[in-house]
Each structure stands twice: as C-alpha cells, then as structure tokens.
Design an enzyme around this catalytic site. Structure first.
Site, mmCIF file in Angstrom:
data_model
loop_
_atom_site.group_PDB
_atom_site.id
_atom_site.type_symbol
_atom_site.label_atom_id
_atom_site.label_comp_id
_atom_site.label_asym_id
_atom_site.label_seq_id
_atom_site.Cartn_x
_atom_site.Cartn_y
_atom_site.Cartn_z
ATOM 1 N N THR A 133 1.037 -1.081 -0.215
ATOM 2 C CA THR A 133 0.211 0.369 0.370
ATOM 3 C C THR A 133 1.052 1.194 -0.130
ATOM 4 O OG1 THR A 133 -1.268 0.798 1.329
ATOM 5 C CG2 THR A 133 -0.154 -0.527 2.225
ATOM 6 N N ASP A 134 0.397 2.303 0.316
ATOM 7 C CA ASP A 134 0.327 3.704 0.016
ATOM 8 C C ASP A 134 1.150 4.335 0.894
ATOM 9 O OD1 ASP A 134 -1.547 4.530 0.233
ATOM 10 O OD2 ASP A 134 -2.079 5.724 -1.924
ATOM 11 N N GLU A 135 -0.026 3.898 2.265
ATOM 12 C CA GLU A 135 0.256 4.110 2.939
ATOM 13 C C GLU A 135 1.805 3.955 4.076
ATOM 14 O OE1 GLU A 135 -3.041 3.485 5.771
ATOM 15 O OE2 GLU A 135 -4.671 3.324 3.736
ATOM 16 N N TYR A 158 -1.551 0.157 11.360
ATOM 17 C CA TYR A 158 -1.782 -0.926 9.632
ATOM 18 C C TYR A 158 -0.796 -0.695 8.620
ATOM 19 C CZ TYR A 158 -3.048 -1.563 4.722
ATOM 20 O OH TYR A 158 -3.005 -2.021 3.420
ATOM 21 N N LYS A 162 2.494 -3.161 7.461
ATOM 22 C CA LYS A 162 2.152 -3.296 5.639
ATOM 23 C C LYS A 162 3.941 -2.551 5.559
ATOM 24 C CE LYS A 162 0.538 -4.605 3.233
ATOM 25 N NZ LYS A 162 0.787 -6.225 2.424
#
Length: 350
Positions: A133-135, A158, A162
């Site tokens: 993810t870009d998060e 989260y 990741k």
C-alpha cells in the site's frame, strides 16, 4: 497453463485478481483464511472451474503452504493476504502484526525453501509478488507524490505492519536471492469491497437513507484506483517486472473524501431517488476525525507506465459510476456480507 498460488484470494483485491486472471492462461490455487473480509460469494462464478482450487488456511501455516507448493509447483506466489483496515488496526494492532508481519515472514520462509529445492529452470521462472500500500509512505503535504524512492513513514498500526512486511520481502531478495517483486498501490475501489471502507459504506448508508459520517473536515485526499486497473497492473508486474524492484500503482485520481461522498450521493439520487425526494447530500454528517489520520496520499506511477507499459483504463468518474451500478445490481451479495458481524458501525475510535 501457468499455476499461481494466490494468498488472500477471497478478499476484495485478491478476489478481483483471481476472477480476472483465470481464463487468461493461468490456473489458481487460492489460499484464504476466510476471516471477516474473506467472502466465497465473490468467487461464486468459479464453482466447478477445474482451474480454481480453493483452500481455506493461514499463510502462517508452514506445513500447509509447504504442501501446496510441493503439490502444485506454482510459478509464482501472489500475496494479497493481510489485515487491511486502518480503523480496525487502531482497535487491535496485535492481529495486524500477526498476519501482516509474522504471517508474511512464514510465507517467505516457505517460498524460499521451495525455491531453493526447485530445478534451476524453475528457480529462474519463479516469482514472489507482494501486494502492499501507499500508506507505508506516510502523509503528504499539498504538493508532491510518492515514488518508489520515498522514505517509509507509516502513521497507523496498519501501515506500520505493511511497512514491516515490505522490508522483509526486500530483505529476502537481497539476503537470500529470492526473486521478489513489490507493488504499492493507492486506494482501491470497485466491486466486492467489504463495506467498512469509505465508498461501499457510503453507498450502503446512502441507499438506506442513513447519516453519512465523514471524518474531520472531509478534506483528506486519496488517489483513487479502480480495482480492475490495479489487478491488470499486478499481472503486468508478475509477467515482465524486474525482480527485486518496487512498482507504485496509482489512478491519477486525487479526490477529497467529501468530493467522493458527494459524487456517490449524486449518482444514487439519479439512479435510486429517495421516496421523499430529498437529496442524499443532506445526509452528510461530519464526525470526529480518525486518530493519526493522514492528510494526503498521491502516487507517481511513472515507473510502471514507462517501464512496463501499464495504463489505467478508468477515470474516477467512470470507475465510481461502474462501482455504484455494481452495488445496485448485486444487492444479494451486499446483504449476505452485512449479515455477518459488521453492521456499518464506526471503528477505530479508541
């Protein structure tokens, strides 16, 4: 026929990937734990398809994964398996570490053992593709976009979990030579998405005439990516991506959350007007912001476009219209999902 071991293939993105890749020269062994967001209804059209083998199980079960690798000899593992909702990670971070970090480590160790034992020609063809993810990059200011060289600055449990899994994938390539690939995507939307996420939750609540809770001032910005475009990107990376590389996948569709909600209201008003004639935008209710809510994400997808020739096919306007229409046409799928433990309540307020 090329065999893939797809993990998390009954979830939102994984399920769309499986549906898209089957019949396109691939056979899929689909390993999914079927937690709350895993849904076999998503795969209902594949019942009786000999090229789709579903196995309920955990990526952390080394014996099971080793058995599947030995039996089916996949040319690649595509890892979608993850706990993925920020609000849930605020309420219970330990489960995210267990699945996203410990589970990914176990899967990498099983893959490494399988790869080392394979004949040389199978070693050369094998790939481990990790979907992220870009998060992991944190929060942007008003300018700039994340690229593959952006520093990791995760701000939620989260995204931290990741980020850790991304680092493990990188380490297994550089330390052991495992042929890995990583993709970091922007916010996905489209068919079969669990209704805790913004777009399906707003569709569900707006159809029911319920209040539409928007966090903070609604000005948080996400780069929206239609799930079908994302799945095509993953297949492209799998087939011609360079091992050890990271590819960012974005939709070039930055939108404020409030714009997304207003667009959904407008589309539903056109397609399914409320009985009293009211505009659904009047249902919008601003609520206390999420703790640690990142202000803006935006992806620079120049690398995958220039090096691998991928392009998104859906604009935000076309993709969101397709998505609203899908939810209107698949009421049964939505109701069966909502018959479970999630009832559209707010999460992540602790």
């Amino acid at each position: 026929m090329k065999t893939l071991l797809v993990t998390g293939g009954a979830g939102f993105i994984g399920g769309n990937f499986v549906l898209g890749v089957l019949g396109n020269g691939y056979r899929v062994v689909n390993l999914d734990k079927l937690t709350y967001a895993g849904n076999l209804d998503t795969l209902a059209s594949l019942r009786g398809n000999a090229d789709h083998i579903f196995v309920q199980g955990d990526i952390g079960d080394r014996a099971l994964v080793t058995q599947l690798l030995a039996e089916h000899r996949p040319m690649a593992i595509v890892n979608f398996a993850a706990e993925s909702h920020v609000d849930r990670s605020i309420d219970g971070p330990a489960e995210f570490v267990q699945t996203n970090v410990v589970g990914t480590l176990a899967l990498l160790e099983s893959a490494l053992a399988h790869w080392r034992a394979a004949p040389l020609e199978q070693q050369d063809a094998f790939r481990f593709l990790h979907v992220s993810t870009d998060e992991v990059y944190g929060s942007l200011g008003p300018l700039g976009r994340f690229n593959e060289e952006s520093p990791y600055q995760p701000n939620s449990p989260y995204s931290a979990s990741k980020a850790a899994s991304d680092h493990l994938v990188r380490a297994f390539h550089h330390t052991y030579g495992l042929p890995t690939l990583t993709t970091n995507c922007s916010n996905n939307y489209g068919p079969y998405q669990f209704p805790e996420k913004l777009i399906p939750l707003m569709i569900h609540k707006a159809l029911a005439g319920e209040k539409l809770p928007v966090y903070g001032d609604g000005r948080n910005i996400r780069d929206w990516l239609y799930v079908g475009d994302h799945c095509r990107a993953i297949q492209r990376v799998l087939e011609i991506g360079r091992t050890g590389e990271v590819y960012n996948v974005g939709g070039d569709a930055e939108r404020e959350n409030i714009h997304v909600v207003r667009t959904i209201c407008k589309l539903l008003d056109e397609r399914r007007p409320l009985l009293d004639g009211a505009r659904r935008e009047s249902l919008i209710s601003y609520v206390k912001d999420r703790p640690g809510h990142d202000r803006r994400y935006a992806i620079d997808a120049g690398k995958i476009k220039s090096q691998l020739g991928w392009r998104q096919s859906e604009s935000f306007e076309s993709g969101i219209a397709r998505t609203v229409d899908w939810y209107l046409d698949n009421h049964g799928w939505c109701q069966r999902v909502l018959d479970g433990s999630y009832r559209g309540e707010r999460l992540g307020v602790s």
